[in-house]
Structure formats: C-alpha cells, structure tokens
Design an enzyme around this catalytic site. Structure first.
Site, PDB file in Angstrom:
ATOM      1  N   ASP A 182       1.954  -0.456   3.013  1.00 41.76           N
ATOM      2  CA  ASP A 182       2.991  -0.171   2.014  1.00 41.76           C
ATOM      3  C   ASP A 182       4.276   0.301   2.697  1.00 41.76           C
ATOM      4  O   ASP A 182       4.859   1.315   2.318  1.00 41.76           O
ATOM      5  CB  ASP A 182       2.493   0.872   1.014  1.00 41.76           C
ATOM      6  CG  ASP A 182       3.299   0.858  -0.286  1.00 41.76           C
ATOM      7  OD1 ASP A 182       3.900  -0.183  -0.602  1.00 41.76           O
ATOM      8  OD2 ASP A 182       3.324   1.895  -0.980  1.00 41.76           O
ATOM      9  N   LYS A 221       8.002   0.461   3.227  1.00 40.87           N
ATOM     10  CA  LYS A 221       9.185   0.224   2.406  1.00 40.87           C
ATOM     11  C   LYS A 221      10.141   1.388   2.619  1.00 40.87           C
ATOM     12  O   LYS A 221       9.769   2.440   3.158  1.00 40.87           O
ATOM     13  CB  LYS A 221       8.795   0.102   0.933  1.00 40.87           C
ATOM     14  CG  LYS A 221       8.057   1.325   0.374  1.00 40.87           C
ATOM     15  CD  LYS A 221       7.609   1.083  -1.056  1.00 40.87           C
ATOM     16  CE  LYS A 221       6.854   2.301  -1.609  1.00 40.87           C
ATOM     17  NZ  LYS A 221       6.410   2.077  -2.997  1.00 40.87           N
ATOM     18  N   GLY A 241       4.561  10.099  -7.933  1.00 45.09           N
ATOM     19  CA  GLY A 241       4.188   8.700  -7.758  1.00 45.09           C
ATOM     20  C   GLY A 241       3.285   8.245  -8.880  1.00 45.09           C
ATOM     21  O   GLY A 241       2.976   9.006  -9.796  1.00 45.09           O
ATOM     22  N   GLY A 277       8.134  15.587  -5.788  1.00 41.19           N
ATOM     23  CA  GLY A 277       7.973  14.135  -5.781  1.00 41.19           C
ATOM     24  C   GLY A 277       6.898  13.704  -6.742  1.00 41.19           C
ATOM     25  O   GLY A 277       5.963  14.441  -7.041  1.00 41.19           O
TER      26      GLY A 277
END
Length: 533
Positions: free
Chosen positions: A168, A170, A57, A55
């Site tokens: 955050d 989402k 970010g 991952g």
C-alpha cells in the site's frame, strides 16, 4: 472529476488498517462518538493516557497518548472491532504485527508493542512522528522527488529482506519529517513471506483484492499473488506523482482506476528522460520485467540524481507482454466480477499445478468465469469467457476451456474446431516447429475460410519473421471478414510500418484504437507512431 487520493471507503481490502487521514481542523474530539474503539480523552489504556485523535482510517484510529511509565508521547493505533470479528483475521493481524515489530529502520515508523485492552480491543504502540504526509508537499522538485523515493526504496529493500511486502505504497503513507527524512508508515496491508522464497506468501489468504485503487499493481487488481515487485510497481506510481503532482492512472471510480492499471500505459511524455525510464520499468504490467528488487530501483534513483541513466530494459519480455494488453481491459472487468462472486461464496473449480505466467493467470480467470456463468445459466457469457481463455492460452488451460465448451455448449462446434486447429498451430510455433505451424494455419484457413482469426494469426507469425509482404493479403482477407477485428487492424498497422508506409500504419492503428476504445494501449501506439513520423 478525477479520482484523487481515495476516501477511506475506497481502500479495498478484507483486513484493512491504516493511519488514515489526520483529524480535520476544528473537528470535534469525537471520542464519545467512537463507540467501535471505545476510548475517550483522558481515558487510561494500560499505562497510556489518551490525549487526542490525530488520524482516522477505514479500519483504525490513531491517538496521541502519554506514556506514564517513560514520560514520553506515543501514538496508539486502535483496530476497529468490526474488522476483527473473524478469528482468522485476528490471528493474521497478530502474526503480522509481530513481524512488523521486527522492522527497525531509519525510514520505517517504529512499532513498539502490540497490546490488547479489555474494552478498547487490540492496538499498536508506535513512535509519534513530527511531520506531515507527502500528500501535503506534492509536486516536488525533481531532485527532491528522487531523494524521497530513494529513501522509500531503501525502506522497502530492508522490509523485503525481513520477509515483509507493504502492498500500500502511496503519498499518504510516506511521512515527511521536520529533519528532512521520511518514514514509511501503515504496514496494515503488509504480507509476510519467506525471504529465501519470495514467491511463497503463506500467512494471508489468496484471491483478496487489497490496496488503494490509485496505486494497485495489475496483479493486485486481479486478486493474484504478489511479491516484492508489487511494491516496486507502487513505488513507480509514487515517483510519478512526486514529480507530476498526480498519480499515473486516475478515474472517477475505484474500478475505473483499477481498470487502467491493467489496460493502460502512463503518459510519460512530460517527464525527464532519466526519470521516464525508471517509471516505465517500474510500471511494467509484467512483474518479471520490472526492477526485481527495491534496492535495484533505489540505485537507479540515486544514479538519476547524478544525471546518469542506468536502467536496463528487457525488451523481449516487455514485447511479449504488450500482446496481453490487448485483452487486459476485458480481463479486468471479468476478474472483478469474479471477485464479487467469490465474496458471495461462489467458488468455481480451480486449476492447480505449477506457477502460472501472467497470461495463463488471465486465461484461468476467464475459464473459471465461464464455468461459473454456465452454472448460472448465462450461456452466452459463458461462451464468451471460455473462448477468451482459449485465445489467451494455447496449452492446458485453453484445452480445459475447449473441452468444457464441447461438453456443455455443443452448439458452437464448428467455431471450436477452428479454434482447436488454431491452438495446435500456436503450440507448434512456440515449440520451435515453425514450418509445421505455418502448414497447420494454412489448413485451418482452408477448412474454415470464414473465420478471421487464423488469417490474422498466420500474418502475425509472418510479421515476427520479417515477412510483411506475405502478411498483407492475409490481413486484407481477415478485415474483409470482420472490418472491426482489433487484432487484424493492429497487425495491419505493423505490416504497413514494416513496408515503410508510416501514414497507413497510423491509419490502421487509429482504427484499432476506435474498435477497442476501452484499451489505452492502442491510443498510446498511435501517439508513438505519430512521434516517429
């Protein structure tokens, strides 16, 4: 093109973090290219052997790694060193990481440890999740969407109880696991507060605009303080998207999305009534009118799964805040401009004192913008911002703005005298001295007959008192002076509605919407009136 889940450069923040997107299929290992973190496949970081990038970010990368001590697989989240050059930022990260490690809940990803490697820098050791982000499954069937959001609400309720606000929420931060449960991830934007005093959040700086624009609450867009209802608002966005497949507010840019969070109302017409009520309350612009805890919202979600609607609305609070929406679009733009200035080191005088209401916060933003504009020599912009502050607040902030205008921009004295009389009338009205307020507005009209504001404001008072016949001639005069006066058009619509003329009410509300095309609240009012026809 609508704004989908933002790319990492559209997550606005000062101290960013996140599991980020998964590595694309077929994407090179990229270990050699990642000079900021400085890890590579097969490298040993403490007792962990790096296996692959999973991952990425805007300020972190997550790797699968093998724990040689326990013979297990974990996830390592490395913080990019470019985000940690500020010593205060480092202190906040470590302080908040310690709090995140205290979270042990079935619906929250488990952070096992916080480490710092000599070459790789700070990193988190986390459980490795067997699942995919909620983004991959949207939209969900109604019952499944309610269940997912109810589990998120339980996770938030637990975190809030330990003093953590996520900030955050989402779809990409909700992992759907193979066993059907969910995990809430990425507390990189989390804020710490004392659970017994959720209004006081000391460990991170104020005036930061942090979050993902598609899911930011109005108070986040303004860079103001947050509390547990900020997460409630974002959970409302998540519920909306879980059912419809798209977020409640979109846009082609980050600023456009934030602008809509402050000024627009979501289109809930396609949603089932039980879910519509939950989303509507969660997405209220006024934090005090939302669910006051994630647990309260979670219970309503559970009840909705059983076909029960247990949402309670505070109609008075909601109505009071509907007035704010008329100014919100301009407020959002000016506030964002101010935040850009603050990032450049420009700090206008602050108004201190007790906690401010939402309207007062907006008025303060305009006041501080006006002071800053005047310092830069932007006289007209300064005047407009200060007059907006006066319009929004009829108390201390309004008088500060008025005093500043008198001292620094004396060319507008007559206009200011009219507004001062207007402020006095407002103060009398809201202190319960209604008859005196009515007399003061009439004096203002007699002394300044060419200003539309007092006509419309007195008419608004009459409408609240159920006196549309008295309001009508005042509004006709206000619109004769300024036929594009949005407040006058809106009040005229309400007058015609109270008089039983629905077609005229729709006509004037359409004109109000045309006069303020940037404000979706008037268009929504038109749709509401047309549905009632």
């Amino acid at each position: 093109m609508a704004l989908d889940e933002p790319k990492t450069d559209e997550k606005i923040r000062l101290v960013d973090s996140g599991e980020g997107r998964p590595a694309a299929e077929g994407e090179p290992a990229a270990f050699e290219a990642n000079t900021e973190v400085g890890v590579r496949k097969g490298m040993k970081v403490d007792e962990f052997v790096i296996e692959e990038l999973i991952g990425r970010g805007g300020s972190s990368e997550v790797y699968r790694a093998h724990d040689t001590r326990t013979d297990t697989t974990v996830a390592l989240k490395f913080i990019l060193q470019s985000r940690l050059s500020d010593k205060q930022a480092c202190a906040r990260l470590r302080s908040e990481a310690k709090h995140i490690m205290s979270l042990r809940h079935r619906n929250i990803v488990c952070v096992l440890d916080v480490r710092e490697h000599e070459s790789a820098g700070p990193y988190l050791v986390m459980e490795l999740l067997d699942g995919k982000p909620l983004t991959d499954f949207l939209p969900l069937p109604q019952k499944e969407g309610l269940e997912v959001c109810a589990q998120v609400a339980e996770a938030l309720s637990y975190a809030h109880g330990l003093g953590m606000i996520h900030r955050d929420i989402k779809p990409s931060n909700v992992m759907m696991l193979s066993d059907g449960s969910i995990r809430l991830v990425d507390f990189g934007l989390a804020r710490v507060f004392a659970p017994e005093n959720p209004e006081h959040i000391p460990l991170t700086r104020t005036s930061e605009v942090v979050g993902t624009p598609l899911y930011m609450s109005p108070e986040q867009c303004f860079g103001q303080e947050v509390n547990v209802t900020t997460d409630v608002y974002q959970l409302g966005c998540l519920l909306f998207q879980s059912i419809t497949g798209f977020p409640p507010f979109g846009g082609s840019t980050s600023f456009e999305a934030m602008y809509k969070h402050v000024s627009a109302q979501p289109d809930l017409r396609s949603m089932p009534p039980s879910i519509r009520e939950i989303v509507s309350k969660a997405l209220d612009k006024n934090p005090s009118a939302r669910f006051q805890s994630a647990g309260e919202m979670g219970q309503c979600l559970r009840d909705a799964m059983l076909g029960r609607n247990t949402v309670r609305r505070n109609s008075k609070t909601t109505r009071a805040w509907s007035v704010v929406l008329g100014c919100s679009a301009v407020v959002c733009v000016c506030t964002l401009i101010g935040l850009v200035m603050s990032f450049q080191g420009m700090n206008p005088p602050q108004i201190s004192g007790p906690a401010l209401t939402g309207t007062q916060l907006q008025a303060r933003n305009f006041y501080e913008q006006g002071v800053e504009y005047k310092a830069r020599g932007w006289t007209e912009k300064s005047r407009e911002s200060l007059l907006r502050a006066i319009e929004l607040d009829k108390g201390t902030i309004g008088f500060k703005a008025l005093s500043f205008l008198r001292a620094k921009l004396p060319a507008h004295v007559q206009s200011l005298d009219a507004e001062q009389a207007n402020i006095l009338a407002y103060n009398l009205r809201y202190s319960g001295r209604k008859l005196e307020a009515e007399k003061e507005w009439k004096k203002c009209i007699a002394r300044y007959p060419n200003f539309e504001w007092p006509y419309s404001n007195l008419a608004g008072y009459y409408l609240d008192e159920g006196r549309p016949a008295d309001a009508l001639p005042l509004l006709e005069k206000a619109l004769e002076i300024n036929s594009y006066y949005t407040n006058g058009l809106s009040n005229m619509s309400e007058t015609q509605l109270q008089l039983g003329h629905k077609d005229l009410a729709i006509k004037y509300m359409k004109l109000a919407a045309e006069s303020a095309p940037e404000d979706d609240s008037y268009r929504e009012a038109v749709h509401k009136l047309e549905r009632q026809r």
